[in-house]
Design a protein around this motif. Structure first.
Motif, PDB file in Angstrom:
ATOM      1  N   LYS A 118       0.816  -1.216   0.000  1.00 22.31           N
ATOM      2  CA  LYS A 118       0.000   0.000   0.000  1.00 22.31           C
ATOM      3  C   LYS A 118       0.846   1.260   0.000  1.00 22.31           C
ATOM      4  CE  LYS A 118      -4.200  -1.794   2.017  1.00 22.31           C
ATOM      5  NZ  LYS A 118      -5.180  -1.669   3.083  1.00 22.31           N
ATOM      6  N   CYS A 119       0.190   2.347  -0.371  1.00 24.35           N
ATOM      7  CA  CYS A 119       0.809   3.661  -0.289  1.00 24.35           C
ATOM      8  C   CYS A 119       1.095   3.978   1.176  1.00 24.35           C
ATOM      9  CB  CYS A 119      -0.157   4.695  -0.877  1.00 24.35           C
ATOM     10  SG  CYS A 119       0.335   6.410  -0.601  1.00 24.35           S
ATOM     11  N   PRO A 120       2.281   4.527   1.478  1.00 24.79           N
ATOM     12  CA  PRO A 120       2.560   4.855   2.877  1.00 24.79           C
ATOM     13  C   PRO A 120       1.660   5.964   3.424  1.00 24.79           C
ATOM     14  CG  PRO A 120       4.355   5.575   1.453  1.00 24.79           C
ATOM     15  CD  PRO A 120       3.415   4.786   0.600  1.00 24.79           C
ATOM     16  N   HIS A 121       0.999   6.697   2.544  1.00 23.05           N
ATOM     17  CA  HIS A 121       0.172   7.815   3.016  1.00 23.05           C
ATOM     18  C   HIS A 121      -1.323   7.539   2.936  1.00 23.05           C
ATOM     19  CE1 HIS A 121       3.952   9.893   2.704  1.00 23.05           C
ATOM     20  NE2 HIS A 121       4.025   9.580   1.422  1.00 23.05           N
ATOM     21  N   CYS A 122      -1.677   6.476   2.183  1.00 26.35           N
ATOM     22  CA  CYS A 122      -3.096   6.223   1.945  1.00 26.35           C
ATOM     23  C   CYS A 122      -3.385   4.746   2.149  1.00 26.35           C
ATOM     24  CB  CYS A 122      -3.498   6.570   0.511  1.00 26.35           C
ATOM     25  SG  CYS A 122      -3.092   8.239   0.007  1.00 26.35           S
ATOM     26  N   ASP A 123      -4.661   4.465   2.349  1.00 28.48           N
ATOM     27  CA  ASP A 123      -5.095   3.092   2.474  1.00 28.48           C
ATOM     28  C   ASP A 123      -5.484   2.578   1.083  1.00 28.48           C
ATOM     29  OD1 ASP A 123      -6.091   0.759   3.487  1.00 28.48           O
ATOM     30  OD2 ASP A 123      -8.048   1.614   3.941  1.00 28.48           O
ATOM     31  N   SER A 158      -4.406   7.670  -5.513  1.00 20.66           N
ATOM     32  CA  SER A 158      -5.159   8.650  -4.723  1.00 20.66           C
ATOM     33  C   SER A 158      -4.360   9.918  -4.496  1.00 20.66           C
ATOM     34  CB  SER A 158      -5.565   8.061  -3.382  1.00 20.66           C
ATOM     35  OG  SER A 158      -6.667   7.225  -3.573  1.00 20.66           O
ATOM     36  N   CYS A 159      -3.042   9.756  -4.194  1.00 22.20           N
ATOM     37  CA  CYS A 159      -2.266  10.967  -3.893  1.00 22.20           C
ATOM     38  C   CYS A 159      -1.106  11.161  -4.865  1.00 22.20           C
ATOM     39  CB  CYS A 159      -1.754  10.930  -2.454  1.00 22.20           C
ATOM     40  SG  CYS A 159      -0.418   9.765  -2.180  1.00 22.20           S
ATOM     41  N   GLU A 160      -0.969  10.243  -5.824  1.00 24.36           N
ATOM     42  CA  GLU A 160       0.093  10.328  -6.829  1.00 24.36           C
ATOM     43  C   GLU A 160       1.500  10.183  -6.232  1.00 24.36           C
ATOM     44  OE1 GLU A 160      -0.653  10.197 -10.206  1.00 24.36           O
ATOM     45  OE2 GLU A 160      -2.715  10.052  -9.522  1.00 24.36           O
TER      46      GLU A 160
HETATM   47 ZN    ZN Z   1      -1.341   7.748  -1.535  1.00 25.09          ZN
END
Ligand code: ZN
Ligand code: ADP
Length: 761
Positions: free
Chosen positions: A474-479, A495-497
């Motif tokens: 997963k993205c470290p900043h998003c789920d 989601s956050c690029e």
């Molecule tokens: Zn993200």
């Protein structure tokens, strides 16, 4: 008795008279803040003749008296209260930038969507109009060399000193807003410097830029309408001639000639010297669409998001002056300042892009309805797959239903074949194109036809997954799990690029063996190239279409037949009208079906119906292959039979049972914050406050949740949500306004209130 003339000046108050509050003139101002009511500010005498509703002023605001922009929504006596009023500092506009009508409409939006009136105004006026791009002489400030001879200036407060330091460093005149940004201060300290005469002011014209001239197009004659079209047009014209508000839902299968009907209705409007607004989804604003309108009317303005500020400003002015007959644009064109509106059309009314997903979270359909109501004009909502919300309103008689059941020019809807992916071993081997689709493609291509392949996942592999521990990467900043983009060899969060090198080791368990699963459009492209060597193919998705104009180039090469296979995401699923497309393939119909969303069935149906609409538009006919692992699912079954009525009847029954829209209204409240426990706690408190308010008010409403949002973490913030549901939206609006709920929240929590939410992630 001497009669007073209307504009006779008031007698000057004699010095010993006490100046009563009632003699003061105030501007009622709203700000780009989530505030419910306008604020009174005194208008200094010198400005009184000039300040009018619809203009902007600068005023001190809040504890620090920071100078901010306010929108004047009224001028009059102070509305009460004994507290001392602050005064207007500066008038920004020479003329109102918003008409009284637009002020009314935006006030309605703020009330309906539970946000600040000023927030709506800020969003509605294009940036180019706000800064008068291309025309205004803008105020610049610079160091006055006479006052600043050396390095040892006057003693200044820290913020003023910071602003001076920036000006000294830059060594050029600067706009106040830009200077404030660079100096990390408000505009207050800069104005203070100006007032003390420490800065020099000058005026400069902003760049004109981007004023391209629309080259005239060869005029196309009107088509001879078929019987169905004539019947529908007749009803619309009767309403137009009656000069009344009336919403129509035009349900017409793909290719039934809805656009021709719009054009003829608009022609009538133009003959009255009035203007029409046509809203289309942003991705349908193709040269093809624009050409179609421009070849039929003398003056068409197009509004879209890629325009420069100066272009937008120019169009806005042309529209406001009445020079434009037809405005074609995406969502925000519903605010086009037409002086004599005659008709609003929303094409593809089911499209989600008509709902804005930032404040103000309005739906263009609802705004168009309100605008049409207040300007007493008809509204046409057109779609092959109307939303259940609109369909239900037509059933109840709120909308007048019109239908076009056959394709124009005697063409037939294409047959849709379902291909069960569970029965084809090709898929287990990782292929995205099964046997049936492959041979259909071969046939279509060898007969000289063109092919469209649709897949709504971009990237190469949409899932990175650890074989050892079974966890997705997963993205470290998003789920959100990362997608592998092979061209750049990076793993990207959609989601956050966020992007990173594709991990070799699992970030969760540290073991090697991260696997790349699934097929995105990039991988589909390489599969197509491998299976059909030498056949020209173009991919259209938001990665390949980054450069401005690339969209047009790709479609043009497909239109001319240079490209034989067009593959891509939503971008290619609607609006395209290419007669030589004899095959459409849906790579995976199930991606939408399994989303945890009350509209997943509706979306799946729409998707297949819309994609299928891209073929069978020429004499060679066409067909559709839909690959799915759930061929027995009702939305897929109904779509394969082109049975919209069957689909809506079933789906409406389900929605009624579940208490979902259109039978109940929803408001979704999202809480965001950096600390999950705090967010959770705040959500619980908010839920309890609302439940108490429902009980004590005896309201017919319920609260769903709070619960973690489906995407629990986004851009490093934890997200919890709850939903308010009730048969009447007004119940929920009152509940939210009167419960005092937002006051229960800690400062670190961000709150988003979404009325009629569509995005439930
Ligand atoms: Zn993200
Ligand atoms: P829709 O908007 O319903 O998808 P369009 O208005 O784009 O349909 O029409 C589909 C195609 O049929 C277009 O190529 C259009 O030129 C053509 N068409 C529409 N009406 C007629 C008509 N009355 N006679 C012949 N062709 C028509």
């Amino acid at each position: 008795m001497k009669q007073r003339r209307l504009f006779e000046p008031e007698p000057e108050p004699t010095p010993w008279e006490v100046v009563d509050r009632a003699d003061q003139v105030c501007a009622q101002l709203v700000f780009n803040r989530p505030l419910e009511t306008p604020f009174d500010y005194l208008i200094p005498e010198g400005l009184q003749p000039f300040v009018k509703p619809g203009m902007r002023v600068r005023v001190p605001f809040g504890r620090g008296d920071q100078a901010i922009v306010g929108y004047c929504v009224g001028v009059g006596r102070p509305s009460g209260g004994a507290n001392r009023l602050k005064s207007v500092l500066e008038l920004i506009d020479q003329a109102p930038i918003l008409s009284p009508r637009m002020l009314e409409l935006t006030r309605w939006i703020a009330a309906r969507y539970l946000c600040g009136w000023g927030q709506v105004l800020e969003a509605v006026v294009p940036a180019g109009v706000k800064n008068q791009a291309g025309t205004r002489r803008t105020l610049l400030v610079s160091i006055d060399p006479a006052r600043w001879p050396g390095a040892e200036p006057v003693e200044l407060p820290a913020k003023q000193a910071a602003a001076v330091a920036v000006l000294q460093r830059e060594g050029r005149p600067m706009g106040i807003e830009q200077l404030a940004r660079l100096a990390h201060c408000g505009t207050g300290p800069i104005n203070a410097l100006r007032q003390r005469g420490l800065l020099k002011s000058s005026y400069e014209r902003l760049d004109q830029g981007g004023a391209e001239v629309d080259e005239p197009l060869e005029r196309q004659p009107d088509l001879q309408l078929n019987v169905e079209q004539q019947r529908v047009l007749h009803e619309i014209l009767q309403t137009l001639r009656g000069g009344v508000f009336r919403p129509f839902l035009l349900h017409g299968v793909t290719g039934s000639g809805k656009t021709e009907v719009y054009i003829r209705a608009i022609r009538e409007v133009v003959e009255y010297g009035r203007q029409a607004i046509v809203l289309v989804p942003e991705i349908s604003l193709t040269p093809q669409t624009i050409r179609r309108f421009r070849s039929r009317f003398d003056s068409v303005a197009v509004l879209h998001s890629h325009q420069t500020d100066a272009e937008r400003h120019r169009h806005w002015q042309q529209i406001a002056s009445g020079q434009v007959q037809v405005v074609v644009g995406a969502r925000s064109a519903v605010f086009a300042p037409t002086p004599h509106l005659g008709l609003i059309v929303i094409d593809e009314e089911h499209e989600h892009s008509f709902k804005q997903d930032t404040v103000p979270r309005y739906h263009a359909r609802e705004v168009a309805l309100e605008r049409a109501r207040s300007e007493r004009v008809p509204l046409i909502l057109g779609s092959a797959t109307p939303t259940l919300e609109s369909w239900q309103r037509a059933q109840q008689g709120d909308f007048t239903l019109l239908s076009l059941q056959r394709r124009a020019a005697g063409l037939r809807l294409p047959p849709v074949h379902l291909v069960d992916t569970r029965e084809d071993p090709q898929f287990r081997g990782g292929a995205a194109i099964g046997r049936a689709l492959r041979s259909a493609m071969q046939q279509a291509l060898s007969a000289g036809g063109q092919v469209i392949l649709f897949l709504n996942l971009r990237g190469f592999c949409p899932v990175l997954w650890c074989q050892a521990c079974g966890a997705p990467v997963k993205c470290p900043h998003c789920d959100v799990s990362l997608t592998w983009h092979r061209e750049q060899n990076e793993a990207r969060c959609h989601s956050c690029e966020y992007t990173t090198e594709p991990p070799r080791h699992c970030p969760a368990c540290g073991k090697p063996g991260v696997r790349y699963l699934g097929t995105g459009t990039q991988r589909l492209e390489s599969e197509v190239r491998a299976k059909f060597p030498g056949v020209s193919c173009v991919r259209m998705d938001s990665d390949s279409m980054r450069k401005p104009g690339s969209h047009d180039i790709a479609l043009e090469s497909f239109r001319t037949g240079q490209t034989r296979i067009l593959l891509g995401t939503q971008m290619i699923s609607k609006g395209l009208d290419f007669p030589n497309v004899t095959l459409v393939g849906v790579i995976d119909a199930d991606t939408v079906l399994h989303q945890p969303d009350l509209r997943s069935g509706e979306r799946t149906f729409q998707l297949i119906a819309q994609v299928a609409g891209r073929t069978g538009r020429g004499q060679q006919g066409g067909r559709v292959l839909v690959q799915t692992a759930c061929p027995e699912e009702p939305p897929i079954q109904f779509a394969a039979r082109h049975d919209y009525l069957g689909f809506v009847q079933r789906e409406l029954r389900l929605r009624r049972q579940m208490g979902y829209p259109p039978f109940e209204s929803l408001i979704r409240v999202i809480l965001r914050g950096p600390d999950e426990a705090v967010v959770n706690q705040a959500a619980q408190t908010l839920g309890n406050t609302l439940r108490t308010a429902i009980d004590s008010g005896g309201l017919a409403a319920r609260i769903l949740g709070p619960a973690p949002a489906p995407v629990t973490r986004l851009k490093n913030l934890f997200r919890y949500h709850l939903q308010l549901a009730a048969p009447q939206l007004e119940t929920l609006q009152t509940l939210w306004r009167t419960s005092g709920a937002p006051c229960t929240l800690p400062a670190e929590i961000e709150l988003a209130v979404d009325v009629d939410p569509i995005n439930l992630r």
